[in-house]
Design a protein around this motif. Structure first.
Motif, PDB file in Angstrom:
ATOM      1  N   VAL A   1      17.667  -9.386   0.712  1.00 23.38           N
ATOM      2  CA  VAL A   1      17.786  -8.452  -0.406  1.00 23.38           C
ATOM      3  C   VAL A   1      16.745  -7.351  -0.199  1.00 23.38           C
ATOM      4  O   VAL A   1      15.544  -7.626  -0.163  1.00 23.38           O
ATOM      5  CB  VAL A   1      17.549  -9.160  -1.751  1.00 23.38           C
ATOM      6  CG1 VAL A   1      17.668  -8.155  -2.909  1.00 23.38           C
ATOM      7  CG2 VAL A   1      18.545 -10.300  -1.938  1.00 23.38           C
ATOM      8  N   PRO A   2      17.178  -6.101  -0.033  1.00 27.12           N
ATOM      9  CA  PRO A   2      16.223  -5.032   0.279  1.00 27.12           C
ATOM     10  C   PRO A   2      15.446  -4.527  -0.933  1.00 27.12           C
ATOM     11  O   PRO A   2      15.991  -4.406  -2.025  1.00 27.12           O
ATOM     12  CB  PRO A   2      17.116  -3.932   0.843  1.00 27.12           C
ATOM     13  CG  PRO A   2      18.431  -4.131   0.154  1.00 27.12           C
ATOM     14  CD  PRO A   2      18.577  -5.625   0.001  1.00 27.12           C
ATOM     15  N   LEU A   3      14.162  -4.261  -0.706  1.00 28.80           N
ATOM     16  CA  LEU A   3      13.391  -3.495  -1.678  1.00 28.80           C
ATOM     17  C   LEU A   3      13.751  -2.034  -1.478  1.00 28.80           C
ATOM     18  O   LEU A   3      14.462  -1.693  -0.527  1.00 28.80           O
ATOM     19  CB  LEU A   3      11.893  -3.708  -1.474  1.00 28.80           C
ATOM     20  CG  LEU A   3      11.294  -4.981  -2.075  1.00 28.80           C
ATOM     21  CD1 LEU A   3      11.620  -6.201  -1.236  1.00 28.80           C
ATOM     22  CD2 LEU A   3       9.777  -4.845  -2.243  1.00 28.80           C
TER      23      LEU A   3
ATOM     24  N   THR B   1       6.717  -3.800  11.475  1.00 32.91           N
ATOM     25  CA  THR B   1       6.912  -4.298  10.117  1.00 32.91           C
ATOM     26  C   THR B   1       7.741  -3.335   9.269  1.00 32.91           C
ATOM     27  O   THR B   1       8.095  -2.234   9.692  1.00 32.91           O
ATOM     28  CB  THR B   1       5.555  -4.581   9.448  1.00 32.91           C
ATOM     29  OG1 THR B   1       5.770  -5.405   8.284  1.00 32.91           O
ATOM     30  CG2 THR B   1       4.855  -3.292   9.048  1.00 32.91           C
ATOM     31  N   SER B   2       8.039  -3.763   8.051  1.00 29.22           N
ATOM     32  CA  SER B   2       8.927  -3.010   7.174  1.00 29.22           C
ATOM     33  C   SER B   2       8.231  -1.800   6.533  1.00 29.22           C
ATOM     34  O   SER B   2       7.006  -1.783   6.400  1.00 29.22           O
ATOM     35  CB  SER B   2       9.448  -3.913   6.049  1.00 29.22           C
ATOM     36  OG  SER B   2       8.434  -4.117   5.082  1.00 29.22           O
ATOM     37  N   PRO B   3       9.008  -0.796   6.130  1.00 26.98           N
ATOM     38  CA  PRO B   3       8.436   0.357   5.426  1.00 26.98           C
ATOM     39  C   PRO B   3       7.643  -0.018   4.176  1.00 26.98           C
ATOM     40  O   PRO B   3       6.669   0.650   3.838  1.00 26.98           O
ATOM     41  CB  PRO B   3       9.675   1.180   5.065  1.00 26.98           C
ATOM     42  CG  PRO B   3      10.635   0.889   6.171  1.00 26.98           C
ATOM     43  CD  PRO B   3      10.426  -0.574   6.468  1.00 26.98           C
ATOM     44  N   ILE B   4       8.039  -1.085   3.516  1.00 30.06           N
ATOM     45  CA  ILE B   4       7.336  -1.501   2.297  1.00 30.06           C
ATOM     46  C   ILE B   4       5.878  -1.814   2.605  1.00 30.06           C
ATOM     47  O   ILE B   4       4.954  -1.398   1.904  1.00 30.06           O
ATOM     48  CB  ILE B   4       8.017  -2.736   1.665  1.00 30.06           C
ATOM     49  CG1 ILE B   4       9.489  -2.435   1.339  1.00 30.06           C
ATOM     50  CG2 ILE B   4       7.256  -3.171   0.407  1.00 30.06           C
ATOM     51  CD1 ILE B   4       9.711  -1.312   0.363  1.00 30.06           C
ATOM     52  N   ILE B   5       5.652  -2.538   3.680  1.00 31.95           N
ATOM     53  CA  ILE B   5       4.286  -2.884   4.077  1.00 31.95           C
ATOM     54  C   ILE B   5       3.583  -1.672   4.676  1.00 31.95           C
ATOM     55  O   ILE B   5       2.403  -1.418   4.399  1.00 31.95           O
ATOM     56  CB  ILE B   5       4.308  -4.059   5.073  1.00 31.95           C
ATOM     57  CG1 ILE B   5       4.917  -5.299   4.398  1.00 31.95           C
ATOM     58  CG2 ILE B   5       2.895  -4.365   5.577  1.00 31.95           C
ATOM     59  CD1 ILE B   5       5.163  -6.457   5.328  1.00 31.95           C
ATOM     60  N   SER B   6       4.302  -0.897   5.489  1.00 33.08           N
ATOM     61  CA  SER B   6       3.723   0.285   6.135  1.00 33.08           C
ATOM     62  C   SER B   6       3.148   1.268   5.125  1.00 33.08           C
ATOM     63  O   SER B   6       2.132   1.924   5.380  1.00 33.08           O
ATOM     64  CB  SER B   6       4.789   1.000   6.969  1.00 33.08           C
ATOM     65  OG  SER B   6       5.342   0.153   7.938  1.00 33.08           O
ATOM     66  N   THR B   7       3.797   1.381   3.980  1.00 32.89           N
ATOM     67  CA  THR B   7       3.363   2.307   2.942  1.00 32.89           C
ATOM     68  C   THR B   7       1.911   2.081   2.535  1.00 32.89           C
ATOM     69  O   THR B   7       1.166   3.025   2.286  1.00 32.89           O
ATOM     70  CB  THR B   7       4.261   2.160   1.692  1.00 32.89           C
ATOM     71  OG1 THR B   7       5.582   2.582   2.025  1.00 32.89           O
ATOM     72  CG2 THR B   7       3.759   3.002   0.536  1.00 32.89           C
TER      73      THR B   7
END
Length: 282
Positions: A27-29, A262-268
């Motif tokens: 499920v994407p954030l 890693t995912s954009p969520i963490i990269s942010t």
């Protein structure tokens, strides 16, 4: 067909082919950049996001999946059979409201959905997700799966180093003055994720010191133990990841280590150049 279906969120770093092999539902954030909203891993790739992130401007905003999205996913999976149950494993509640959204949706599913806070993110989250999926495929019960992933969670370590304090400052995790001073001194802070909470543990000046720190921690925490899995997640730092692997193999020559962006969520929240080492013992 497995009667327990595994669900996770897009902060879980697993190779796409392995995700498909294990039948894991993601499920994407969502992430908002420059006034546009993207579904993590669906509407924007990791490389595309990295380009937008370094372009400057306001810090992108991330948001957990709506309750309705979780409900739709759960209902679709439960319709596959009356005996089907869902195990939904997610990123630490300390960093996102994703677990709460999942729990609210699960409350409408007549007790057939179990939601777990992994207390981790990235590859460390994947340790629990992959084990749950493998056990579900083998026909294990929900009780046994939950007991096993609890053991993995208790024996998992996650250490992350960031290359710049800019993104931690933008996200409100440190003050701007501290970020400026850290940048002038070229400090590379290292933190652990302990009980789901971001916890500073050291500061280093060079990449070599970061590699040495990771290697020492790995050696001390795995000595005399069987290593379940090891993974490195990074943002535009693959070469550093390879140096860490080389260093770890001086401790254990036969070690297998995955390296993933890693995912954009963490990269942010970490910015480019960030790198994390994750592992667990059995």
């Amino acid at each position: 067909m497995a009667n327990i279906k595994i669900v996770t969120d897009s902060t879980c770093d697993i190779d796409k082919q392995e995700m498909e092999r294990l039948g894991i539902t993601v499920v994407p954030l969502s992430i908002e950049v420059g006034g546009k909203t993207y579904r993590d891993g669906v509407d924007i790739t990791k490389k595309e996001f990295a380009t937008l992130l370094t372009a400057g401007g306001a810090l992108p905003k991330s948001s957990q999946p709506p309750v309705g999205v979780f409900m739709d996913v759960y209902q679709r999976l439960l319709e596959e059979g009356e005996e089907v149950q869902v195990l939904s494993l997610h990123m630490t509640e300390a960093l996102s409201g994703t677990v709460q959204s999942a729990q609210m949706a699960a409350a409408e599913m007549d007790g057939r959905v179990t939601v777990v806070d992994s207390h981790f993110i990235s590859t460390a989250l994947s340790f629990q997700v992959k084990e749950a999926a493998e056990m579900a495929a083998a026909g294990e019960t929900m009780e046994r799966i939950l007991a096993e992933i609890e053991q993995i969670r208790a024996k998992t370590s996650l250490y992350i180093a960031v290359d710049t304090l800019e993104y931690l400052a933008k996200g409100g995790r440190i003050g701007k003055g501290k970020a400026l001073l850290g940048s002038l001194l070229k400090i590379k802070p290292i933190a652990a994720l302990k009980e789901g909470t971001y916890t500073p543990v050291a500061t280093k000046r060079t990449y070599k010191q970061v590699v040495d720190f990771f290697t020492e921690k790995f050696h001390l925490e795995t000595a005399g133990k069987k290593v379940g899995a090891v993974g490195i997640a990074h943002i535009e730092a693959e070469q550093l990841g390879k140096k860490i692997v080389d260093s770890l193999k001086k401790v254990r020559a036969d070690l297998s280590v995955s390296i993933l962006e890693t995912s954009p969520i963490i990269s942010t929240h970490t910015g480019p150049g960030a790198i994390a080492l994750m592992y667990y013992t059995r």
